[in-house]
Design an enzyme around this catalytic site. Sequence first.
Site, PDB file in Angstrom:
ATOM      1  N   GLY A  51       0.809  -1.213   0.000  1.00  0.00           N
ATOM      2  CA  GLY A  51       0.000   0.000   0.000  1.00  0.00           C
ATOM      3  C   GLY A  51       0.839   1.259   0.000  1.00  0.00           C
ATOM      4  O   GLY A  51       2.025   1.234  -0.328  1.00  0.00           O
ATOM      5  N   ALA A  52       0.206   2.401   0.365  1.00  0.00           N
ATOM      6  CA  ALA A  52       0.837   3.726   0.261  1.00  0.00           C
ATOM      7  C   ALA A  52       1.394   3.876  -1.160  1.00  0.00           C
ATOM      8  O   ALA A  52       2.585   4.142  -1.367  1.00  0.00           O
ATOM      9  CB  ALA A  52       1.920   3.908   1.323  1.00  0.00           C
ATOM     10  N   LEU A  53       0.517   3.687  -2.115  1.00  0.00           N
ATOM     11  CA  LEU A  53       0.937   3.523  -3.508  1.00  0.00           C
ATOM     12  C   LEU A  53       1.436   4.824  -4.132  1.00  0.00           C
ATOM     13  O   LEU A  53       0.974   5.907  -3.794  1.00  0.00           O
ATOM     14  CB  LEU A  53      -0.234   2.978  -4.331  1.00  0.00           C
ATOM     15  N   GLY A 104       5.621   4.365  -8.811  1.00  0.00           N
ATOM     16  CA  GLY A 104       6.399   3.132  -8.983  1.00  0.00           C
ATOM     17  C   GLY A 104       5.476   1.916  -9.017  1.00  0.00           C
ATOM     18  O   GLY A 104       5.605   1.025  -9.862  1.00  0.00           O
ATOM     19  N   HIS A 105       4.510   1.901  -8.102  1.00  0.00           N
ATOM     20  CA  HIS A 105       3.546   0.780  -8.092  1.00  0.00           C
ATOM     21  C   HIS A 105       2.695   0.806  -9.365  1.00  0.00           C
ATOM     22  O   HIS A 105       2.391  -0.245  -9.937  1.00  0.00           O
ATOM     23  CB  HIS A 105       2.609   0.895  -6.880  1.00  0.00           C
ATOM     24  N   GLN A 117       7.836  -9.008   8.108  1.00  0.00           N
ATOM     25  CA  GLN A 117       9.062  -8.512   7.468  1.00  0.00           C
ATOM     26  C   GLN A 117       9.596  -7.243   8.126  1.00  0.00           C
ATOM     27  O   GLN A 117      10.567  -6.663   7.665  1.00  0.00           O
ATOM     28  CB  GLN A 117       8.871  -8.324   5.970  1.00  0.00           C
ATOM     29  N   GLY A 177       9.437  -4.311  -8.438  1.00  0.00           N
ATOM     30  CA  GLY A 177      10.210  -3.103  -8.751  1.00  0.00           C
ATOM     31  C   GLY A 177      11.705  -3.348  -8.609  1.00  0.00           C
ATOM     32  O   GLY A 177      12.156  -4.019  -7.677  1.00  0.00           O
ATOM     33  N   LYS A 225      13.778  -1.195  -7.732  1.00  0.00           N
ATOM     34  CA  LYS A 225      14.318  -0.451  -6.590  1.00  0.00           C
ATOM     35  C   LYS A 225      14.704  -1.427  -5.473  1.00  0.00           C
ATOM     36  O   LYS A 225      15.724  -1.267  -4.821  1.00  0.00           O
ATOM     37  CB  LYS A 225      13.308   0.570  -6.053  1.00  0.00           C
ATOM     38  N   SER A 236       9.248   5.894  -3.310  1.00  0.00           N
ATOM     39  CA  SER A 236       9.111   4.913  -2.234  1.00  0.00           C
ATOM     40  C   SER A 236       7.998   5.378  -1.302  1.00  0.00           C
ATOM     41  O   SER A 236       7.822   6.592  -1.097  1.00  0.00           O
ATOM     42  CB  SER A 236      10.425   4.831  -1.440  1.00  0.00           C
TER      43      SER A 236
HETATM   44  O1  PAF Z   1       7.987  -4.788  -1.747  1.00  0.00           O
HETATM   45  C1  PAF Z   1       6.989  -4.908  -1.017  1.00  0.00           C
HETATM   46  O2  PAF Z   1       6.097  -4.071  -1.008  1.00  0.00           O
HETATM   47  C2  PAF Z   1       6.877  -6.113  -0.094  1.00  0.00           C
HETATM   48  O3  PAF Z   1       8.115  -6.511   0.372  1.00  0.00           O
HETATM   49  C3  PAF Z   1       6.095  -7.300  -0.715  1.00  0.00           C
HETATM   50  C4  PAF Z   1       6.834  -7.870  -1.933  1.00  0.00           C
HETATM   51  C5  PAF Z   1       4.705  -6.840  -1.133  1.00  0.00           C
HETATM   52  C6  PAF Z   1       5.959  -8.419   0.319  1.00  0.00           C
HETATM   53  O4  PAF Z   1       5.302  -7.987   1.455  1.00  0.00           O
END
Ligand code: PAF
Length: 256
Positions: free
Chosen positions: A28-30, A33-34, A58, A144, A146, A182
């Site tokens: 999210g927080a697109l 880049g997304h 993560q 991406g 990045k 980002s």
């Molecule tokens: O790059 C990200 O946004 C995250 O690491 C991903 C690949 C969606 C996994 O949670």
Amino acid sequence: MKVLRSPDELMAYRAGLSGAVGFVPTMGALHKGHLALVKHAKRNQGKVIASIFVNPTQFNDPLDLQSYPRCESADRELLEAAEVDALFMPTAAQMYADGSRYQVAETSQSVDLCGADRPGHFTGVLTVVLKLLNLVRPTHLYLGEKDYQQYQLIKGLVNAFFLNIEVIAVPTVREQDGLAMSSRNRRLSAIDRKTAPKFFQILSSNLSDEVVIKQLIQQGFTVDYVKTIDGRRFGAVQLGTSGRGVRLIDNVRIEP
Ligand code: PAF
């Protein structure tokens, strides 16, 4: 755009699809880049599924997880406008119904660079990505450049577990001043936002890694690492004149 809020809903939707399915996983927080990932996925003519899931496993720092930007309704509007067919937005309880007892670990590349600074980060990434891939069953996966280390590790995962998925790396989208887009950029203070583009400028110079580190420090960055591997220079820095530091990562190809 269909909004699917559970693995069951996603699997039922997927069962009705045939042909190419492109997948764009996100937290999210697109930003643009997304949207570039979605644009690449749309070129394939098939369906495009995106996911938004701020994956807790993560984040090795609970405060980082807490402050990670979340903007669900703006994100939904952007994906709808980009003509994404379905958006998967599960909860952590649904994704980790096993209580995180099962995990996917890579034992070599994942402990270098970002993995050295963020222990367990890539185990969290690879675990959630394998879960997402098993649910979405895409033919194509868009990531991406990045996050190049993440791209390499996910490509390795796809190969290691014989997943029949084409993994596509999409070039980094940059602001006009060179700063890589980002989700974390929106946490930069006005002063830090002015300094931030120097990260890319210095990283892409043809100076040695050691000199690059020195110059970044001179410009006010805290350097987590700068390392050139196989003709690509990777870097991670922190900027923090206001409150908690914001971590920026980037990578560039370095001409010999
Ligand atoms: O790059 C990200 O946004 C995250 O690491 C991903 C690949 C969606 C996994 O949670």
